[in-house]
Design a protein around this motif. Structure first.
Motif, PDB file in Angstrom:
ATOM      1  N   ALA A   1      -3.233  -4.067  -9.265  1.00 12.76           N
ATOM      2  CA  ALA A   1      -1.847  -4.537  -9.346  1.00 12.76           C
ATOM      3  C   ALA A   1      -1.305  -4.420 -10.769  1.00 12.76           C
ATOM      4  O   ALA A   1      -0.165  -3.957 -10.990  1.00 12.76           O
TER       5      ALA A   1
ATOM      6  N   TYR B   1       1.795  -1.890 -11.981  1.00 12.54           N
ATOM      7  CA  TYR B   1       2.991  -2.469 -12.622  1.00 12.54           C
ATOM      8  C   TYR B   1       3.245  -1.811 -13.981  1.00 12.54           C
ATOM      9  O   TYR B   1       4.372  -1.405 -14.295  1.00 12.54           O
TER      10      TYR B   1
ATOM     11  N   ASP C   1      -2.048  -4.575   0.774  1.00 12.76           N
ATOM     12  CA  ASP C   1      -0.798  -5.279   0.473  1.00 12.76           C
ATOM     13  C   ASP C   1      -0.204  -4.814  -0.850  1.00 12.76           C
ATOM     14  O   ASP C   1       1.009  -4.592  -0.961  1.00 12.76           O
ATOM     15  N   ILE C   2      -1.047  -4.676  -1.876  1.00  4.83           N
ATOM     16  CA  ILE C   2      -0.567  -4.258  -3.197  1.00  4.83           C
ATOM     17  C   ILE C   2       0.064  -2.871  -3.122  1.00  4.83           C
ATOM     18  O   ILE C   2       1.166  -2.642  -3.642  1.00  4.83           O
ATOM     19  N   CYS C   3      -0.605  -1.945  -2.472  1.00  8.58           N
ATOM     20  CA  CYS C   3      -0.083  -0.579  -2.399  1.00  8.58           C
ATOM     21  C   CYS C   3       1.167  -0.495  -1.533  1.00  8.58           C
ATOM     22  O   CYS C   3       2.088   0.276  -1.840  1.00  8.58           O
ATOM     23  N   GLN C   4       1.219  -1.284  -0.475  1.00 10.15           N
ATOM     24  CA  GLN C   4       2.407  -1.266   0.377  1.00 10.15           C
ATOM     25  C   GLN C   4       3.619  -1.793  -0.384  1.00 10.15           C
ATOM     26  O   GLN C   4       4.706  -1.204  -0.317  1.00 10.15           O
ATOM     27  N   ARG C   5       3.448  -2.877  -1.135  1.00 11.01           N
ATOM     28  CA  ARG C   5       4.564  -3.423  -1.912  1.00 11.01           C
ATOM     29  C   ARG C   5       5.032  -2.446  -2.984  1.00 11.01           C
ATOM     30  O   ARG C   5       6.237  -2.365  -3.283  1.00 11.01           O
ATOM     31  N   ALA C   6       4.078  -1.709  -3.563  1.00 10.02           N
ATOM     32  CA  ALA C   6       4.426  -0.799  -4.659  1.00 10.02           C
ATOM     33  C   ALA C   6       4.848   0.580  -4.172  1.00 10.02           C
ATOM     34  O   ALA C   6       5.276   1.410  -4.985  1.00 10.02           O
TER      35      ALA C   6
ATOM     36  N   ASN D   1      -3.410  -0.017   8.467  1.00 13.92           N
ATOM     37  CA  ASN D   1      -2.143   0.500   7.948  1.00 13.92           C
ATOM     38  C   ASN D   1      -2.032   1.983   8.266  1.00 13.92           C
ATOM     39  O   ASN D   1      -2.251   2.844   7.410  1.00 13.92           O
TER      40      ASN D   1
END
Length: 410
Positions: free
Chosen positions: A144, A148, A184-189, A216
């Protein structure tokens, strides 16, 4: 694309008197080779006009259905239409990289990472940024933070490349909780995941882990192979991709080879249809578990203080770390002279890291040869420690260069 400066050493390491803990070669002798011979002969006799002809760029339709059956063991529910058969999963990785990477784009990958992937990314001029790993696999917090920072600096991240199960070379496995965090991290990013899973069915003590792709379907390209669960000589792998990516993979596949071997695809399909392939995988698992145990026991009994290593629950590899002041690449020529070989850790990083690490493979040698190889390696390390303690440094480094081993070592 550059050749490895350590290939000459590995040519020596292939001699029978050398115990090679370097190569990631499956122990194909454990296959019922007489049965495989009969199967191939029968294929030529009965289906020769088809098997020896050009085929589809996407792959044999029946084999793609069988591949979906294999993937169900890891929780993946997929249709054959989204499977593209490739010349091993290495070609699938090359095609995915060709589709997505422009020079300067970022690929995220565990540190260390599979040397064959790093070579592919370098060939397409991608910038590889490593994500920290520990004994539980990729660290989500590091992922993450890295995403970022890269996005804030204006970098284009094309995908995360990961081997979550029985990692090559790390030997570790991403646990279930972290798998969901990574998704989750990759989907949000908005970062695609390329999940490379050649060893997933070769666990020693438990049922197969649930694949990232199982949770996914739209955000993961899954790469699979029969090289480890059948034989690498067939050169049959595959990619399971979201529909839009699958279309591009077929185009790239046709551009690369027009069509791959109908013969090997039909041979693998015949094997899956007529033979107890699940039982054969169980045989491989038991064989590799015995060899893993031989290596871990020998490391525990023979290695000098200060050497540490991972304890894999499946796959082919142990990742070892040397004491401070020792360099695995500098150690290799002395080790080969003592008739034992390994792969230095620097080949598994794109940034020059890994000088104190080495990959030890337990898949191919017999258990007694593994123990002898570890004994020889431990003696070399002890000699290097004596040099370090006497002179303040170990043996001088050889000329620096890219450490990409040959295919049988990958």
């Amino acid at each position: 694309m550059v050749a490895s400066e350590i290939r000459a050493l590995f040519a020596v390491a292939s001699r029978p008197e050398v115990v090679s803990l370097a190569g990631g070669m499956p122990y194909v002798t454990a296959l019922p080779l007489d049965m495989v011979g009969e199967l191939v002969s029968d294929l030529v006799t009965r289906r020769g006009p088809v098997a020896l002809q050009y085929g589809s760029g996407q792959g044999d339709p029946h084999l793609r259905e069988q591949i979906c059956e294999v993937m169900r063991l890891e929780g993946i529910d997929a249709g054959a239409d989204d499977v593209v058969v490739t010349v091993g999963s290495q070609q699938a990785l090359d095609l995915v990289t060709r589709i997505f990477i422009d020079p300067g784009d970022v690929v995220l990958a565990e540190g260390p990472s599979y040397v064959g992937a790093l070579g592919t990314f370098a060939a397409y001029q991608a910038k590889v940024v490593h994500i920290t790993m520990d004994e539980q696999g990729l660290v989500p917090e590091s992922l993450a933070q890295t995403i970022y920072a890269l996005q804030a600096a204006g970098n284009t991240i094309k995908f995360l490349y990961t081997i979550p199960t029985f990692h090559n070379p790390g030997g570790v496995t991403l646990n279930a909780a972290r798998r969901q965090q990574v998704l989750d991290i990759c989907q949000r990013a908005g970062v695609l995941i390329v999940e490379d899973n050649p060893y997933g069915l070769l666990g020693f003590d438990a049922e197969p882990m649930r694949a990232l792709r199982a949770d996914n379907p739209d955000g993961v390209v899954y790469l699979g192979s029969f090289s480890k669960t059948l034989a690498p000589g067939f050169r049959v792998g595959w990619a399971l991709a979201p529909h839009a990516i699958r279309e591009k993979l077929v185009l790239a596949m046709e551009s690369a080879v027009l069509s791959h071997s109908s013969f090997t695809q039909l041979a693998v399909g015949q094997y899956l249809a007529t033979q107890p392939w699940r039982e054969q995988i169980k045989t491989f698992r038991e064989l590799y578990r015995e060899r893993r145990d031989a290596m871990l026991d020998a490391l525990e009994a023979l290695m000098p203080a200060g050497v540490s290593w991972t304890k894999p629950a499946g796959g082919f590899f142990v990742w070892a770390t040397l004491p401070e002041g020792l360099n695995s690449k500098a150690l290799l020529p002395r080790a080969v002279a003592e008739r034992v070989a390994f792969v230095p850790g620097t080949g598994f990083f794109s940034d020059g890291s890994g000088a104190r690490q080495m990959r030890l493979s337990f898949c191919y040698p017999q258990p007694d040869r593994i123990r002898e190889g570890v004994r020889r390696l431990a003696g070399v390390i002890e000699q290097e420690l004596q040099i370090r303690d006497t002179f303040g440094t170990s043996s001088p480094l050889p000329h620096q260069g890219l450490d990409t081993p040959a295919p049988d070592l990958a």
